[in-house]
Design a protein around this motif. Structure first.
Motif, PDB file in Angstrom:
ATOM      1  N   LYS A 122       6.514  30.096  49.883  1.00  0.00           N
ATOM      2  CA  LYS A 122       7.284  28.982  49.221  1.00  0.00           C
ATOM      3  C   LYS A 122       7.897  28.926  50.430  1.00  0.00           C
ATOM      4  O   LYS A 122       9.591  29.531  50.874  1.00  0.00           O
ATOM      5  CB  LYS A 122       7.388  30.318  47.554  1.00  0.00           C
ATOM      6  N   ILE A 123       8.339  27.120  49.851  1.00  0.00           N
ATOM      7  CA  ILE A 123       9.470  26.326  50.461  1.00  0.00           C
ATOM      8  C   ILE A 123      10.535  25.893  50.240  1.00  0.00           C
ATOM      9  O   ILE A 123      10.513  26.323  49.119  1.00  0.00           O
ATOM     10  CB  ILE A 123       9.135  24.804  51.474  1.00  0.00           C
ATOM     11  N   HIS A 124      11.337  26.864  50.639  1.00  0.00           N
ATOM     12  CA  HIS A 124      13.184  26.432  49.514  1.00  0.00           C
ATOM     13  C   HIS A 124      13.917  25.776  49.988  1.00  0.00           C
ATOM     14  O   HIS A 124      14.679  25.794  49.850  1.00  0.00           O
ATOM     15  CB  HIS A 124      13.215  27.718  48.934  1.00  0.00           C
ATOM     16  N   SER A 125      14.247  25.628  51.535  1.00  0.00           N
ATOM     17  CA  SER A 125      15.042  24.703  52.309  1.00  0.00           C
ATOM     18  C   SER A 125      14.662  24.922  53.737  1.00  0.00           C
ATOM     19  O   SER A 125      13.454  24.641  53.920  1.00  0.00           O
ATOM     20  CB  SER A 125      16.849  26.266  52.437  1.00  0.00           C
ATOM     21  N   ILE A 126      15.586  23.671  54.137  1.00  0.00           N
ATOM     22  CA  ILE A 126      15.521  22.829  55.444  1.00  0.00           C
ATOM     23  C   ILE A 126      16.489  23.126  56.200  1.00  0.00           C
ATOM     24  O   ILE A 126      18.054  23.519  55.699  1.00  0.00           O
ATOM     25  CB  ILE A 126      15.218  21.348  54.944  1.00  0.00           C
ATOM     26  N   ASN A 127      16.663  23.591  57.701  1.00  0.00           N
ATOM     27  CA  ASN A 127      17.776  24.227  58.362  1.00  0.00           C
ATOM     28  C   ASN A 127      17.869  22.690  58.601  1.00  0.00           C
ATOM     29  O   ASN A 127      17.709  21.416  58.964  1.00  0.00           O
ATOM     30  CB  ASN A 127      17.346  24.473  60.007  1.00  0.00           C
ATOM     31  N   ARG A 128      19.909  22.428  58.679  1.00  0.00           N
ATOM     32  CA  ARG A 128      20.451  21.734  59.135  1.00  0.00           C
ATOM     33  C   ARG A 128      19.587  21.066  59.959  1.00  0.00           C
ATOM     34  O   ARG A 128      20.280  19.518  60.267  1.00  0.00           O
ATOM     35  CB  ARG A 128      22.384  21.709  59.335  1.00  0.00           C
ATOM     36  N   GLU A 129      20.068  21.417  61.189  1.00  0.00           N
ATOM     37  CA  GLU A 129      19.651  21.123  62.793  1.00  0.00           C
ATOM     38  C   GLU A 129      18.210  20.222  62.283  1.00  0.00           C
ATOM     39  O   GLU A 129      18.218  19.061  62.921  1.00  0.00           O
ATOM     40  CB  GLU A 129      19.251  21.971  63.526  1.00  0.00           C
ATOM     41  N   ALA A 130      17.023  20.891  61.986  1.00  0.00           N
ATOM     42  CA  ALA A 130      15.137  20.115  61.721  1.00  0.00           C
ATOM     43  C   ALA A 130      16.000  18.888  60.650  1.00  0.00           C
ATOM     44  O   ALA A 130      15.874  17.762  61.209  1.00  0.00           O
ATOM     45  CB  ALA A 130      14.785  21.168  60.955  1.00  0.00           C
ATOM     46  N   LEU A 131      16.681  18.731  59.533  1.00  0.00           N
ATOM     47  CA  LEU A 131      17.015  17.482  58.762  1.00  0.00           C
ATOM     48  C   LEU A 131      17.870  16.501  59.933  1.00  0.00           C
ATOM     49  O   LEU A 131      17.461  15.276  60.100  1.00  0.00           O
ATOM     50  CB  LEU A 131      17.884  17.991  57.553  1.00  0.00           C
ATOM     51  N   LYS A 132      18.850  17.390  60.604  1.00  0.00           N
ATOM     52  CA  LYS A 132      19.722  16.102  61.961  1.00  0.00           C
ATOM     53  C   LYS A 132      18.351  14.866  62.719  1.00  0.00           C
ATOM     54  O   LYS A 132      18.327  14.579  62.940  1.00  0.00           O
ATOM     55  CB  LYS A 132      20.288  16.339  62.358  1.00  0.00           C
ATOM     56  N   ARG A 178       5.487  15.442  43.569  1.00  0.00           N
ATOM     57  CA  ARG A 178       6.806  15.417  42.041  1.00  0.00           C
ATOM     58  C   ARG A 178       7.688  16.075  43.178  1.00  0.00           C
ATOM     59  O   ARG A 178       7.480  17.011  44.406  1.00  0.00           O
ATOM     60  CB  ARG A 178       6.290  16.626  41.074  1.00  0.00           C
ATOM     61  N   GLY A 179       8.851  15.418  42.536  1.00  0.00           N
ATOM     62  CA  GLY A 179       9.957  15.939  43.639  1.00  0.00           C
ATOM     63  C   GLY A 179      10.890  16.871  43.481  1.00  0.00           C
ATOM     64  O   GLY A 179      10.382  17.759  42.458  1.00  0.00           O
ATOM     65  N   ILE A 180      10.694  17.670  44.085  1.00  0.00           N
ATOM     66  CA  ILE A 180      11.507  18.936  44.797  1.00  0.00           C
ATOM     67  C   ILE A 180      12.576  19.015  45.018  1.00  0.00           C
ATOM     68  O   ILE A 180      13.058  18.261  45.950  1.00  0.00           O
ATOM     69  CB  ILE A 180      10.424  20.013  45.034  1.00  0.00           C
ATOM     70  N   GLU A 181      13.330  20.399  45.013  1.00  0.00           N
ATOM     71  CA  GLU A 181      14.733  20.321  45.212  1.00  0.00           C
ATOM     72  C   GLU A 181      14.258  21.525  47.107  1.00  0.00           C
ATOM     73  O   GLU A 181      14.315  22.419  46.428  1.00  0.00           O
ATOM     74  CB  GLU A 181      15.486  20.916  44.646  1.00  0.00           C
ATOM     75  N   LEU A 182      15.474  20.903  47.657  1.00  0.00           N
ATOM     76  CA  LEU A 182      14.858  22.012  48.982  1.00  0.00           C
ATOM     77  C   LEU A 182      16.829  21.726  49.597  1.00  0.00           C
ATOM     78  O   LEU A 182      17.424  20.469  49.634  1.00  0.00           O
ATOM     79  CB  LEU A 182      14.525  20.965  50.184  1.00  0.00           C
ATOM     80  N   LYS A 183      16.870  22.779  49.289  1.00  0.00           N
ATOM     81  CA  LYS A 183      18.611  23.109  49.824  1.00  0.00           C
ATOM     82  C   LYS A 183      18.334  22.942  51.496  1.00  0.00           C
ATOM     83  O   LYS A 183      16.672  23.349  52.273  1.00  0.00           O
ATOM     84  CB  LYS A 183      18.772  24.809  49.680  1.00  0.00           C
ATOM     85  N   VAL A 184      20.098  22.746  52.362  1.00  0.00           N
ATOM     86  CA  VAL A 184      19.777  22.528  53.675  1.00  0.00           C
ATOM     87  C   VAL A 184      20.923  24.135  53.906  1.00  0.00           C
ATOM     88  O   VAL A 184      21.842  23.987  53.404  1.00  0.00           O
ATOM     89  CB  VAL A 184      20.562  20.739  53.476  1.00  0.00           C
ATOM     90  N   THR A 185      20.123  24.448  54.479  1.00  0.00           N
ATOM     91  CA  THR A 185      21.006  25.286  55.712  1.00  0.00           C
ATOM     92  C   THR A 185      21.394  25.651  56.802  1.00  0.00           C
ATOM     93  O   THR A 185      20.734  24.260  57.074  1.00  0.00           O
ATOM     94  CB  THR A 185      19.513  26.816  55.177  1.00  0.00           C
ATOM     95  N   GLU A 186      22.531  26.374  56.667  1.00  0.00           N
ATOM     96  CA  GLU A 186      22.682  26.414  58.216  1.00  0.00           C
ATOM     97  C   GLU A 186      22.001  27.036  59.491  1.00  0.00           C
ATOM     98  O   GLU A 186      21.629  27.987  58.978  1.00  0.00           O
ATOM     99  CB  GLU A 186      24.283  27.226  58.509  1.00  0.00           C
TER     100      GLU A 186
END
Length: 123
Positions: A2-12, A115-123
């Motif tokens: 289950k994917i719940h978040s994305i690392n901020r560096e990956a998002l950048k 369907r839209g889902i929410e991913l948290k951005v983590t450090e």
């Protein structure tokens, strides 16, 4: 997994690659560790234009960490197209679309049915 978040560096990295590719679309494969997206895999032979990005999924190495896709839209609209929905349905648990102007608030995540889902951005 289950994917719940994305690392901020990956998002950048995703935002920067999308901006650099503009007006062409950017595309890649998301990789995760323990439910967190940590990397983007770029596939050889990916074709990118202003209308689409075509990944050659057969070029993807066997990889249990692959969890979905990411691509950019050169417009401010992050909604998935019909072609996006068809891709989402074929591969992966989570899909990210980054829209112009490629800022931290201009992306959306979707499940395999669009369907839209929410991913948290983590450090």
């Amino acid at each position: 997994m289950k994917i719940h978040s994305i690392n901020r560096e990956a998002l950048k990295l995703i935002l920067g690659a999308s901006k650099t590719s503009h007006p062409n679309e950017f595309a890649g494969i998301l990789r995760a560790d323990k439910g967190v997206i940590t990397e983007v895999l770029l596939l050889p032979g990916t074709f990118s234009s202003e209308q689409s990005a075509i990944m050659r999924l057969h070029m993807m190495p066997i990889d249990s960490t692959a969890c979905g896709t990411v691509h950019s839209h050169p417009t401010p609209n992050p909604e998935p197209s019909q072609a996006d929905l068809e891709l989402f349905n074929k591969f992966g648990e989570v899909h990210i679309i980054v829209a112009s102007p490629y800022k931290e608030e201009s992306w959306c995540a979707y499940d395999h049915q669009g369907r839209g889902i929410e991913l948290k951005v983590t450090e």
